[in-house]
Design an enzyme around this catalytic site. Structure first.
Site, PDB file in Angstrom:
ATOM      1  CG  LEU A 190      46.532  15.351  -2.538  1.00 19.81           C
ATOM      2  CD1 LEU A 190      46.004  14.140  -3.281  1.00 19.81           C
ATOM      3  CD2 LEU A 190      47.200  14.928  -1.246  1.00 19.81           C
ATOM      4  N   GLY A 191      48.727  18.774  -4.747  1.00 21.73           N
ATOM      5  CA  GLY A 191      49.753  19.300  -5.644  1.00 21.73           C
ATOM      6  C   GLY A 191      49.096  19.972  -6.821  1.00 21.73           C
ATOM      7  N   GLY A 215      50.769  20.759 -14.527  1.00 17.21           N
ATOM      8  CA  GLY A 215      50.477  21.568 -15.688  1.00 17.21           C
ATOM      9  C   GLY A 215      49.013  21.557 -16.056  1.00 17.21           C
ATOM     10  CG  PHE A 216      47.502  18.448 -17.590  1.00 14.16           C
ATOM     11  CD1 PHE A 216      47.240  18.750 -18.905  1.00 14.16           C
ATOM     12  CD2 PHE A 216      48.610  17.677 -17.301  1.00 14.16           C
ATOM     13  CE1 PHE A 216      48.053  18.292 -19.921  1.00 14.16           C
ATOM     14  CE2 PHE A 216      49.430  17.205 -18.306  1.00 14.16           C
ATOM     15  CZ  PHE A 216      49.155  17.515 -19.634  1.00 14.16           C
ATOM     16  CG  ASP A 219      54.970  16.786 -17.744  1.00 22.13           C
ATOM     17  OD1 ASP A 219      56.178  17.060 -17.609  1.00 22.13           O
ATOM     18  OD2 ASP A 219      54.082  17.345 -17.091  1.00 22.13           O
TER      19      ASP A 219
END
Ligand SMILES: *[C@@H]1O[C@H](CO)[C@@H](O)[C@H](O)[C@H]1NC(C)=O
Ligand SMILES: *[C@@H]1O[C@H](CO)[C@@H](O)[C@H](O)[C@H]1NC(C)=O
Ligand SMILES: *[C@@H]1O[C@H](CO)[C@@H](O)[C@H](O)[C@H]1NC(C)=O
Ligand SMILES: *[C@@H]1O[C@H](CO)[C@@H](O)[C@H](O)[C@H]1NC(C)=O
Ligand SMILES: *[C@@H]1O[C@H](CO)[C@@H](O)[C@H](O)[C@H]1NC(C)=O
Ligand SMILES: *[C@@H]1O[C@H](CO)[C@@H](O)[C@H](O)[C@H]1NC(C)=O
Ligand SMILES: *[C@@H]1O[C@H](CO)[C@@H](O)[C@H](O)[C@H]1NC(C)=O
Ligand SMILES: *[C@@H]1O[C@H](CO)[C@@H](O)[C@H](O)[C@H]1NC(C)=O
Ligand SMILES: *[C@@H]1O[C@H](CO)[C@@H](O)[C@H](O)[C@H]1NC(C)=O
Ligand SMILES: *[C@@H]1O[C@H](CO)[C@@H](O)[C@H](O)[C@H]1NC(C)=O
Ligand SMILES: *[C@@H]1O[C@H](CO)[C@@H](O)[C@H](O)[C@H]1NC(C)=O
Ligand SMILES: *[C@@H]1O[C@H](CO)[C@@H](O)[C@H](O)[C@H]1NC(C)=O
Length: 817
Positions: A499-500, A503-504, A615
């Protein structure tokens, strides 16, 4: 009598301290450095002495930040980069014949400032070395004489560029002062990466092995004071760069707008330039900018026959059939020497059989130094590679024909970008699928191995099944479900539908047995122990609000840490906002602004522990089936712990959602989220990224346009996303614009709390025009017709933009960092 004696002792003690500290910033003919002795600059910013690099047994003369409490100390400059000593007590840094020299254990000079002393012999005995407050070690002709600088460390930078030093090109000697990386964290010797000035283009370049250029800042724009390919400098307000060029030399230098910030600019061992500032609250260097942004964009980071994979940790792996040339370097993350064949190519002998390892590459980023061969087919290309002993690899495609590599393969990417296939010649026995020879023996061995594996697998399966039943029924933490890795693997069809990626870690779509759809986030590089992880996760699990994405469960097996969230069918806000095929009407945008504010109010003020999201950006605002916004990714900063600065680099960049205080090194409060929220709100209004530049790169920064329009009373609807055709409430647009301007004030004290934002958008509270944020003014066009505020005009023309008494008590700081 005793009192007098005591006084005398105290007096002696103090005079001892005074004599130790006075002159402790200089090395003189009578005062050298050996062992653990050091000198310190007058204001105690820098200290110079022997230091040990990492776990090696080597010692170097270096200068480190004295007010920064890292272990090991943060080194800014190294004298004897290439020539370490092993016993610091019998080595000595001293003044000798007008130079500062380092003598090794056997009293040989292994490093010197190298000044021609015969030309200044008259004063050579009185030469002294002084460590100045700015971190410059200068050799001068003496305290009593005129203090002419004979030599200075600023002219010989190592990997750190200190404020005031110059990265220069000397037009008379045709020489450059470069910043060069260390070889590894344990070896300050010159590495392969260097940052240098290109005087023709008035730009910075990063080069590999002093030749191949792989990054450029773009040319310096004197008017805007920024580099053309670093648009985020618009938001920079700690570094004041300047460029000077005359017939003798060209150089860049910089100063800090706020000299009390401890900030450093380095050419890192990773091949990236980095800017970091010291965060006293967390006792860490906070990375706020690095280029190239992706590790694998660094040219040949993994060395010959090493491949770089951005999503992998470690980034570098040797190709199949290859092994690190130096395992010890490799273990220190020094990949520069690359990989070598397990079995060498056997020239002239025919007994060795070869196969081909297929790797993929993009057309434009093919490994360099191939030669083309005029043959007409893939088969002919392959056989010319097989028959020529010096051939390492070949590639054949219909457009470019046959390419052959006689050289080592450099700059390989491990990502699958199947544009072209490169076939690497490898000894058959080093290839995985080779079963042709030794069929019987191998068959027997393989057979028994398979048997054992099956047995072990069966046992494991049975244990797992038991465990699973156990877990499924009982180990539920709070309202959270603890999932088994294999179940999530099944649910996500082996993590096939991405899905994407944030940063983590990456997020995958999955369907649970009860047919509910979930989003599974695979966390990267979690540095925490099991117990701490579970504690954090269950804290996040208790945070529930209609504008926050709900955490349903997690999985923690060994290094695999996953989080399971509700699936949001409408994806993230950026997809709607920046792609013109999914239009959001004004009413929806306003509701998204309001809902996001509510979610943040909950995080900041209503949770047991205040949570700073850190974020906020369109990618982290998800939309459910009714386009109701839900904030995602909260509470994760603590989960990934130390790796957070790495995460920050990947998520920032040109977009500039980050509050200025991230750069300045002060503790982060909830007001950092308010700033990011403000930046995002501008994008809701404009429908484009704030950072987006027009073709000629001259488009005005959108927040700036809004601030100007509000102040000048220009029709604000003119600035609205054109795809809305002006269909919006003028009152709401104006209100949102003012709120956004208020949120991005430079000083966090001047920004509203999220609860105030919520009240304004709800219509409970009024908003006046806030002053124009100062940081926006630093980098705007000086010839702009609209005159921007100076300090004095700001105070005279700003109507009180907020009613101080209505200010909600501020959330406590730094709780989630
Ligand atoms: C070093 O010490 C000697 C005597 O010990 C003295 O004569 C000389 O002036 C000193 N030199 C300096 C530069 O202090
Ligand atoms: C030094 O060695 C220790 C223990 O072997 C290790 O934990 C640490 O990471 C090493 N430090 C560096 C800089 O390699
Ligand atoms: C000191 O340096 C000299 C010259 O480089 C070298 O020959 C000698 O072996 C070094 N001594 C030690 C103890 O390393
Ligand atoms: C040092 O300077 C003297 C006098 O200026 C000159 O004669 C000599 O060649 C120089 N030596 C070196 C190594 O440059
Ligand atoms: C050199 O002397 C001048 C005044 O004589 C002083 O201002 C300056 O700080 C000195 N520089 C150094 C490096 O000591
Ligand atoms: C770097 O360049 C030098 C020649 O300038 C060469 O000898 C060396 O092998 C190169 N290093 C690598 C890692 O290719
Ligand atoms: C930035 O640096 C230049 C040149 O060193 C200096 O003239 C200017 O005053 C500095 N600007 C600020 C705002 O400090
Ligand atoms: C560098 O020097 C040359 C002559 O040596 C001169 O023609 C050229 O203009 C100089 N470059 C700059 C940038 O001034
Ligand atoms: C360049 O160097 C020459 C000779 O050293 C000097 O006379 C001239 O003033 C310098 N020019 C500048 C702009 O500093
Ligand atoms: C090296 O590879 C990276 C990643 O594939 C790519 O971005 C870069 O352009 C390549 N560099 C060169 C000089 O081909
Ligand atoms: C390989 O190609 C680079 C440019 O891509 C060039 O600078 C280098 O000299 C070449 N090396 C060899 C050995 O041909
Ligand atoms: C092998 O390839 C190299 C470089 O393309 C070429 O110079 C050489 O002649 C070839 N050798 C044979 C036997 O074809």
């Amino acid at each position: 009598m005793a009192e007098v004696l005591l006084l005398l002792i105290i007096f002696l003690f103090f005079s001892l301290i005074v004599s130790l500290s006075s002159g402790a910033d200089t090395i003189t003919a009578n005062r050298s450095i050996s062992g653990d002795e050091t000198i310190t600059s007058k204001d105690e910013s820098f200290r110079l002495g022997f230091f040990k690099a990492g776990n090696s047994s080597n010692y170097y003369i270096g200068m480190w930040y004295n007010k920064v409490s890292t272990d090991p100390p943060t080194v800014a400059w190294v004298a004897n980069r290439e020539t370490p000593v092993s016993d610091r007590f019998s080595s000595e840094l001293k003044i000798m014949d007008g130079n500062l020299v380092l003598l090794n254990e056997s009293k040989s000079i292994i490093w010197t400032t190298g000044v021609n002393s015969s030309s200044s012999s008259s004063s050579s005995s009185s030469v002294v070395a002084i460590l100045l407050d700015d971190g410059n070690l200068v050799l001068t002709s003496g305290l009593l004489n005129s203090n002419v600088t004979i030599w200075q460390s600023f002219d010989f930078p190592a990997h750190t560029w200190l404020p005031g030093a110059r990265l220069s090109y000397d037009n008379r000697t045709r020489t450059k002062k470069l910043l060069t990386s260390w070889k590894s964290n344990e070896d300050p010797a010159e590495g392969l990466f260097s940052l240098e000035l290109d005087p023709i283009g008035e730009q910075y370049l990063i080069r590999w092995n002093r030749t191949t250029q792989y990054w450029t800042s773009g040319s310096w724009d004197e008017k805007d004071k920024l580099f053309s390919l670093v648009p985020e400098m618009r938001l920079n307000y700690i570094y004041n760069f300047s460029y000077v060029s005359n017939e003798n030399e060209s150089y860049f230098t910089y100063s800090l707008y706020n000299p009390s910030i401890i900030s450093r600019f380095i050419m890192d061992v990773s091949g990236q330039v980095k800017m970091l500032s010291w965060l006293d609250a967390t006792k860490q260097w906070n990375l706020f900018w690095s280029q190239p942004r992706q590790q694998c964009e660094v040219y040949d980071y993994c060395g010959a026959f090493g491949s770089c994979r951005q999503s992998g940790l470690p980034f570098c792996n040797c190709l199949t059939g290859f092994t690190p040339r130096s395992q010890s370097d490799w273990d220190l993350n020094d990949f520069s020497r690359g990989c070598v064949r397990k079995t060498d190519l056997q020239c002239g002998r025919t007994s060795e059989k070869y196969g081909f390892l297929r790797i993929s590459s993009t057309r434009s980023n093919k490994p360099p130094n191939s030669t083309s061969l005029a043959v007409g087919s893939s088969g002919a290309c392959e056989s010319s590679c097989l028959s020529n002993c010096s051939c390492n690899a070949y590639s054949y495609d219909n457009n470019n024909g046959c390419s052959i590599w006689d050289t080592e393969l450099l700059n390989l990417s491990g990502d699958d970008n199947n544009e072209i296939t490169i076939n690497v010649k490898v000894a058959s026995k080093d290839l995985p699928s080779d079963k042709k020879d030794n069929g019987l023996i191998i068959g027997a061995v393989v057979g028994s191995v398979i048997g054992v594996v099956l047995l072990v697998g069966l046992i494991w399966f049975l244990i797992r099944r038991n465990n699973r039943r156990f877990i499924g029924q009982t180990t539920v933490e709070g309202s959270l479900v603890s999932f088994v890795y294999r179940d999530l693997q099944t649910a996500t069809k082996n993590f096939s539908e991405k899905l994407g990626g944030g940063g983590f870690g990456s997020v995958f779509k999955g369907t649970l047995p009860d047919s509910s759809v979930v989003a599974v986030k695979k966390l990267e590089s979690v540095s925490q122990g099991e117990k701490q992880f579970r504690t954090e996760v269950s804290t996040i699990g208790t945070i529930q609000h209609m504008n926050l994405v709900r955490l349903r469960g997690f999985c923690s097996e060994g290094n695999s840490k996953l989080l399971v969230y509700d699936y949001m069918p409408n994806g993230s806000l950026d997809a709607h906002l920046f792609s013109k095929d999914k239009l959001l009407d004004w009413k929806t945008r306003y509701q998204i602004a309001l809902g996001t504010a509510r979610g943040l109010v909950y995080l900041h003020e209503k949770c047991r522990d205040c949570i700073i999201h850190c974020d906020i950006k369109p990618e982290n605002v998800l939309l459910d089936a009714d386009l109701c916004p839900k904030v995602a990714d909260f509470g994760l900063a603590k989960l990934v712990g130390r790796e957070f600065s790495r995460v920050l680099t990947t998520m920032r960049g040109t977009r500039g959602y980050l509050a200025p205080e991230w750069l300045s090194g002060v503790a982060i409060t909830t007001k950092a989220d308010v700033y990011s929220y403000g930046m995002m709100t501008f994008e809701l209004i404009s429908g484009t990224r704030n950072s987006e530049q027009s073709e000629d790169g001259r488009k005005k920064f959108f927040p700036m346009q809004v601030a100007d329009a509000l102040i000048d009373g220009v029709d604000i609807l003119k600035l609205l996303d054109p795809t809305l055709n002006g269909e919006a409430s003028l009152e709401e647009v104006t209100k949102l614009c003012k709120v956004a301007c208020w949120c991005i004030q430079d000083d966090e004290e001047n920004r509203p709390a999220m609860s105030q934002v919520e009240q304004i958008l709800d219509g409970v509270l009024d908003v006046n025009m806030p002053p124009k944020p100062r940081s926006l003014q630093l980098f705007v066009d000086n010839n702009d017709a609209v005159v921007f505020f100076t300090e004095s005009s700001t105070s005279s023309s700003s109507q009180a933009h907020s009613n101080p008494s209505s200010r909600v008590s501020q959330a406590k700081s730094a709780a989630s960092l």
